[in-house]
Each structure stands twice: as structure tokens, then as C-alpha cells.
Design a protein around this motif. Structure first.
Motif, PDB file in Angstrom:
ATOM      1  N   PHE A  68       0.865  -1.129  -0.145  1.00  0.00           N
ATOM      2  CA  PHE A  68       0.014  -0.148  -0.246  1.00  0.00           C
ATOM      3  C   PHE A  68       0.780   1.207  -0.039  1.00  0.00           C
ATOM      4  CE2 PHE A  68       0.641  -0.872   4.361  1.00  0.00           C
ATOM      5  CZ  PHE A  68       0.828   0.325   5.095  1.00  0.00           C
ATOM      6  N   TYR A  69       0.422   2.314  -0.449  1.00  0.00           N
ATOM      7  CA  TYR A  69       1.059   3.498  -0.855  1.00  0.00           C
ATOM      8  C   TYR A  69       1.116   4.152   0.669  1.00  0.00           C
ATOM      9  CZ  TYR A  69       1.891   8.687  -1.969  1.00  0.00           C
ATOM     10  OH  TYR A  69       2.461   9.677  -2.027  1.00  0.00           O
ATOM     11  N   ALA A  98       9.074  12.849   5.101  1.00  0.00           N
ATOM     12  CA  ALA A  98       8.380  12.173   4.083  1.00  0.00           C
ATOM     13  C   ALA A  98       6.842  12.587   4.560  1.00  0.00           C
ATOM     14  CB  ALA A  98       8.235  10.608   4.219  1.00  0.00           C
ATOM     15  N   LYS A  99       5.872  12.835   3.697  1.00  0.00           N
ATOM     16  CA  LYS A  99       4.476  13.122   3.831  1.00  0.00           C
ATOM     17  C   LYS A  99       3.612  12.030   3.800  1.00  0.00           C
ATOM     18  CE  LYS A  99       1.081  16.553   3.747  1.00  0.00           C
ATOM     19  NZ  LYS A  99       0.278  15.603   4.692  1.00  0.00           N
ATOM     20  N   ILE A 134      10.759   1.712  -1.339  1.00  0.00           N
ATOM     21  CA  ILE A 134      10.871   3.039  -2.137  1.00  0.00           C
ATOM     22  C   ILE A 134      11.103   2.703  -3.401  1.00  0.00           C
ATOM     23  CG2 ILE A 134      12.400   5.020  -2.550  1.00  0.00           C
ATOM     24  CD1 ILE A 134      13.498   4.929   0.201  1.00  0.00           C
ATOM     25  N   ASP A 135       9.888   3.268  -4.281  1.00  0.00           N
ATOM     26  CA  ASP A 135       9.832   3.147  -5.696  1.00  0.00           C
ATOM     27  C   ASP A 135      10.701   3.897  -6.407  1.00  0.00           C
ATOM     28  OD1 ASP A 135       8.955   3.244  -8.223  1.00  0.00           O
ATOM     29  OD2 ASP A 135       6.962   3.775  -7.902  1.00  0.00           O
ATOM     30  N   ASP A 174       8.083   7.704  -4.135  1.00  0.00           N
ATOM     31  CA  ASP A 174       6.941   7.169  -3.234  1.00  0.00           C
ATOM     32  C   ASP A 174       7.306   6.151  -2.332  1.00  0.00           C
ATOM     33  OD1 ASP A 174       5.189   8.949  -4.563  1.00  0.00           O
ATOM     34  OD2 ASP A 174       4.859   7.215  -5.941  1.00  0.00           O
ATOM     35  N   LEU A 175       6.499   6.168  -1.146  1.00  0.00           N
ATOM     36  CA  LEU A 175       6.969   4.910  -0.087  1.00  0.00           C
ATOM     37  C   LEU A 175       5.828   3.895  -0.096  1.00  0.00           C
ATOM     38  CD1 LEU A 175       8.182   7.281   2.610  1.00  0.00           C
ATOM     39  CD2 LEU A 175       9.555   6.288   1.118  1.00  0.00           C
ATOM     40  N   TYR A 176       6.199   2.839  -0.001  1.00  0.00           N
ATOM     41  CA  TYR A 176       5.098   1.549   0.193  1.00  0.00           C
ATOM     42  C   TYR A 176       5.553   0.686   1.390  1.00  0.00           C
ATOM     43  CZ  TYR A 176       3.598   2.961  -4.459  1.00  0.00           C
ATOM     44  OH  TYR A 176       3.056   3.605  -5.432  1.00  0.00           O
ATOM     45  N   LEU A 177       4.531   0.099   1.988  1.00  0.00           N
ATOM     46  CA  LEU A 177       4.754  -0.984   2.828  1.00  0.00           C
ATOM     47  C   LEU A 177       3.761  -2.341   2.478  1.00  0.00           C
ATOM     48  CD1 LEU A 177       4.441   0.982   6.419  1.00  0.00           C
ATOM     49  CD2 LEU A 177       6.370  -0.212   5.479  1.00  0.00           C
TER      50      LEU A 177
END
Length: 176
Positions: free
Chosen positions: A7-8, A24-25, A42-43, A84-87
Motif C-alpha cells: 500500500f502507498y 516524508a509526507k 521506495i519506488d 513514493d513509499l510503500y509497505l
């Protein structure tokens, strides 16, 4: 790790220090849930790359200050700006009651208190001021605002959402 399994979480918006720290926001109502992460994806040019976190702490309530392992200089940090950050999806906090994640309800049936079975949720349109359920009813698209006043009950067991829409809203889509 594929994006479909994640998820983003947010986006790296700016550098914080000369030592490779970044801000990071986060795209969440509860940023404090994410201030003790060990790693994050990280994308980078379309590939999800894992980065290990030395420290993470909330900064001015809505930003997360991150220090990654092996990101030591301003140049290292510059390379990650605007990424963009994802988990992984399994790290999403479980929601209960009538709260839900958009991805979780795709395929759920929409039932209306007055109309009956409306159709199946095929997507969520969140590009408008108010998010909309995009529902497929035998090839006809029906849009229903995702308004808390309309959502009566989310039943995860039966994969249904009961709504109570204003009279005539659904009929607008069915009149040929």
C-alpha cells in the motif's frame, strides 16, 4: 515485492539535514502508527527497493523524519527526493465497523435499503471532491458517493456494503 502486495504510505518531500535525513509526507490519518518502522520500500524508477531505517520520528505531526542506513550524504538523499513509499499490505492496521480501505472493498456487493441489490464495486473514484463507489450493474456503471451518512453497514464476512441513498439516485442511471 510487487506494488499489488503493498500500500502507498507517502512521498519523500524534502531533505532534513546534511547527513542524509529526509522528510516524508504520509498519506494517513494516524502518522504515529509508522514512527517505529524497521524498513520501507521506495519506488525507484518503477522498482520497489527495500531500505532499512536507522531511525524514524514524527516531525511537526504530519511529516515523518527518516534516516536510512547507507544514505549518508546530501547527494544520497537527493536521489530519493519525490520518491513514493510503500509497505506490505499485511502491515495495514485492521479496520473495523464501517471503516474500510479502498482496495479491500473491490468486489463487494452494494445493497441499498430501498432499492435492493445495486451491483458489485469495480473501483473507487477518488479523483473528485468526494470519493465515489464505481458499481457495475450488468454492464451499467452506477456512481454512489462514499458519504458516511449513506453507508449503513459494512459486512466483511458476506462482502457486502449496505447503503441508504436518497430516493431516485440509483434510478437516474437506469433510466434509458
Amino acid at each position: 515485492m510487487k506494488k499489488d502486495d503493498c500500500f502507498y504510505l507517502g512521498k519523500i518531500v524534502k531533505k532534513y539535514s546534511f547527513k542524509g535525513e529526509l522528510l516524508a509526507k504520509l498519506d494517513t490519518d494516524e502518522p504515529d502508527l509508522y514512527d517505529n518502522l524497521d524498513a520501507i520500500f521506495i519506488d525507484l524508477r518503477g522498482n520497489l527497493v527495500p531500505f532499512f531505517i536507522e531511525r524514524a520520528q514524527l516531525h511537526k505531526s504530519e511529516l515523518l523524519r527518516l534516516k536510512f542506513e547507507d544514505v549518508e550524504t546530501e547527494a544520497d538523499a537527493d536521489a530519493l527526493l519525490k520518491c513514493d513509499l510503500y509497505l506490505p499490505l499485511e502491515l495495514l492496521p485492521k479496520l473495523e465497523g464501517n471503516k474500510f480501505y479502498f482496495h479491500e472493498i473491490i468486489g463487494y456487493k452494494i445493497l441499498d435499503k430501498n432499492f435492493g441489490e445495486v451491483g458489485v464495486i469495480k473501483a473507487i473514484n477518488d479523483s473528485t471532491a468526494q470519493s465515489l463507489f464505481e458499481i457495475d450493474r450488468n454492464g451499467i456503471e452506477i456512481l454512489i458517493p462514499m458519504n458516511d451518512e449513506f453507508i449503513v453497514k459494512v459486512n466483511r464476512h458476506n462482502k457486502t456494503i449496505l447503503v441508504n441513498t436518497p430516493d431516485g439516485l440509483i434510478d437516474l442511471y437506469l433510466e434509458g
